[in-house]
Design an enzyme around this catalytic site. Structure first.
Site, short mmCIF file in Angstrom:
data_model
loop_
_atom_site.label_atom_id
_atom_site.label_comp_id
_atom_site.label_asym_id
_atom_site.label_seq_id
_atom_site.Cartn_x
_atom_site.Cartn_y
_atom_site.Cartn_z
N LYS A 149 15.91 147.91 26.70
CA LYS A 149 16.83 146.92 27.27
C LYS A 149 16.22 145.98 28.31
O LYS A 149 16.94 145.34 29.08
CB LYS A 149 18.09 147.58 27.86
CG LYS A 149 18.77 148.59 26.99
CD LYS A 149 18.82 148.22 25.52
CE LYS A 149 19.76 147.08 25.19
NZ LYS A 149 19.58 146.69 23.75
N ARG A 198 12.38 145.05 33.63
CA ARG A 198 13.63 144.44 34.09
C ARG A 198 14.21 145.35 35.17
O ARG A 198 14.04 146.57 35.10
CB ARG A 198 14.59 144.33 32.91
CG ARG A 198 15.89 143.62 33.20
CD ARG A 198 16.79 143.62 31.97
NE ARG A 198 17.93 142.74 32.12
CZ ARG A 198 18.92 142.65 31.24
NH1 ARG A 198 18.90 143.38 30.14
NH2 ARG A 198 19.93 141.84 31.45
N HIS A 254 8.47 151.40 22.98
CA HIS A 254 9.12 151.75 24.24
C HIS A 254 8.40 152.92 24.90
O HIS A 254 8.91 153.52 25.84
CB HIS A 254 10.57 152.16 24.00
CG HIS A 254 11.48 151.03 23.60
ND1 HIS A 254 11.49 149.82 24.25
CD2 HIS A 254 12.43 150.94 22.64
CE1 HIS A 254 12.40 149.03 23.68
NE2 HIS A 254 12.98 149.69 22.71
N SER A 309 23.00 147.54 30.52
CA SER A 309 22.67 147.16 29.15
C SER A 309 22.47 148.40 28.27
O SER A 309 22.93 148.45 27.12
CB SER A 309 21.41 146.29 29.16
OG SER A 309 21.14 145.78 27.88
P1 A3P Z 1 22.21 142.51 28.15
O1 A3P Z 1 22.76 143.74 27.48
O2 A3P Z 1 22.17 142.64 29.65
O3 A3P Z 1 22.87 141.25 27.72
P2 A3P Z 1 16.08 144.68 24.38
O4 A3P Z 1 15.70 143.61 23.44
O5 A3P Z 1 14.94 145.22 25.18
O6 A3P Z 1 16.90 145.73 23.73
O7 A3P Z 1 16.97 144.02 25.52
C1 A3P Z 1 18.26 143.55 25.25
C2 A3P Z 1 18.74 142.79 26.46
O8 A3P Z 1 18.02 141.54 26.53
C3 A3P Z 1 20.22 142.43 26.35
O9 A3P Z 1 20.68 142.39 27.71
C4 A3P Z 1 20.13 141.05 25.72
O10 A3P Z 1 21.28 140.26 25.88
C5 A3P Z 1 18.95 140.47 26.51
N1 A3P Z 1 18.35 139.30 25.83
C6 A3P Z 1 17.97 139.18 24.56
N2 A3P Z 1 17.52 137.93 24.30
C7 A3P Z 1 17.63 137.26 25.47
C8 A3P Z 1 17.33 135.90 25.85
N3 A3P Z 1 16.86 135.01 24.99
N4 A3P Z 1 17.57 135.56 27.14
C9 A3P Z 1 18.05 136.44 28.03
N5 A3P Z 1 18.36 137.73 27.72
C10 A3P Z 1 18.15 138.13 26.46
#
Ligand code: A3P
Length: 300
Positions: free
Chosen positions: A53, A135, A113, A143
């Site tokens: 996340k 993050r 991961h 998230s």
């Molecule tokens: P949120 O749940 O806070 O919205 P991962 O890809 O590591 O699983 O992370 C997912 C998180 O990254 C989610 O956070 C998602 O919305 C956010 N995310 C994905 N693409 C993004 C982008 N282009 N800009 C900002 N956040 C992004």
């Protein structure tokens, strides 16, 4: 560093997990561990490593855009999970991450991961490049909680308060956030690691993309960098089925109540943490992050 014992494995958030060298890992991935450990890296592999996340999908799309010369059509050739295979992925009736990667032409983009101590040695032997994205712990907690509710194979997170407690202790898939971010931070100069922050990417994506380009030793015009920024913005990615995981059926990833591309903000945790939860979290955080110069921004 937390090193868990079997006695915690009955906890609800660790259902379907197995301890691999003291770290809770999905049972499927754990079953396939030997293959992961023996993975044969190539010197031109580019690994995108994160605690879940932290913006894995976002940076994966940015890096694929870089390798596609900023051409979004080329990035639409396949879904993100096929373009950037997930190294330790294994669920029944699907090819494993290792199998998909084995047949990929170079340069391969690899998602993982894994905490640094579980990375296959061959990545270091081959001096492969790793982009690590971190993050802040609070936004990751929120998230991750929503993600647990979406992914059918993940354990039921239970109420938010209980989940937050388990997350703080590292009783979740991939273990402790604190250990993960610190582990990668401490080795960033020893190996070929570019350590980036989600919050920096939100603040100034162009600046962070330039850092990636320099690390990957790729020249790119300002025009193309701008195209990459546009194509990888939250709004664009939310509506792009090749990255928003809408290609997965609801039985695997249920996006009916929340979506994978949920909010994409820095500081959204404030809408979920109570004052008491925040105080407890900060106190615990201070203890677990003392002795490191690694700093996070919980808002921008
Ligand atoms: P949120 O749940 O806070 O919205 P991962 O890809 O590591 O699983 O992370 C997912 C998180 O990254 C989610 O956070 C998602 O919305 C956010 N995310 C994905 N693409 C993004 C982008 N282009 N800009 C900002 N956040 C992004």
């Amino acid at each position: 560093m937390s090193h868990f014992d079997e006695d915690i494995m009955d906890l609800p958030t660790l259902k379907t997990m197995v301890l691999v060298h003291g770290i809770p890992i999905g049972a499927g991935s754990a079953e396939n561990w030997e293959r992961v450990e023996e993975f044969q890296a190539r010197s031109d592999d580019v690994i995108i490593a994160t605690y879940p996340k932290a913006g894995t999908t976002w940076v994966s799309e940015v890096v694929d855009m870089i390798y596609c010369g900023g051409n979004p059509e080329k990035c639409r050739r396949d879904t993100i999970y096929n373009r950037v295979p997930y190294l330790e992925f294994k669920i029944p009736d699907m090819p494993t991450g290792v199998e998909i990667l084995k047949d990929k032409p170079s340069p391969r983009l690899v998602k993982t991961h894994l905490p640094i101590q579980l990375m296959p040695e061959s990545f270091w032997d081959n001096k492969s490049k790793v982009i690590y994205v971190a993050r802040n712990a609070k936004d990751v907690a929120v998230s991750y909680y929503f993600f647990h509710n979406m992914v059918k194979a993940m354990p039921d997170p239970g109420p938010w308060d209980t989940f937050l407690d388990s997350y703080m202790k590292g009783y979740v898939n991939y273990g402790s956030w604190h250990d993960h971010v610190k582990g990668w931070w401490e080795k960033r100069y020893e190996y070929n690691i570019l350590y980036l922050f989600y919050e920096d990417l939100k603040e100034d994506p162009k600046r962070e993309i330039r850092k990636m380009l320099q690390f990957l030793e790729i020249d790119m015009s300002e025009d193309i960098i701008e195209k990459i920024v546009y194509h990888t913005s939250f709004e664009e990615m939310k509506n792009n089925d090749m990255v928003n995981y809408k290609t997965l059926p609801n039985e695997i990833l249920d996006q009916t109540t929340t979506t994978f591309m949920r909010k994409g903000l820095a500081g959204d945790w404030k809408n979920y943490f109570t004052v008491a939860q925040n105080e407890k979290f900060d106190e615990h955080y201070k203890r677990h992050m003392s002795g490191t110069n690694l700093c996070f921004r919980t808002e921008i």
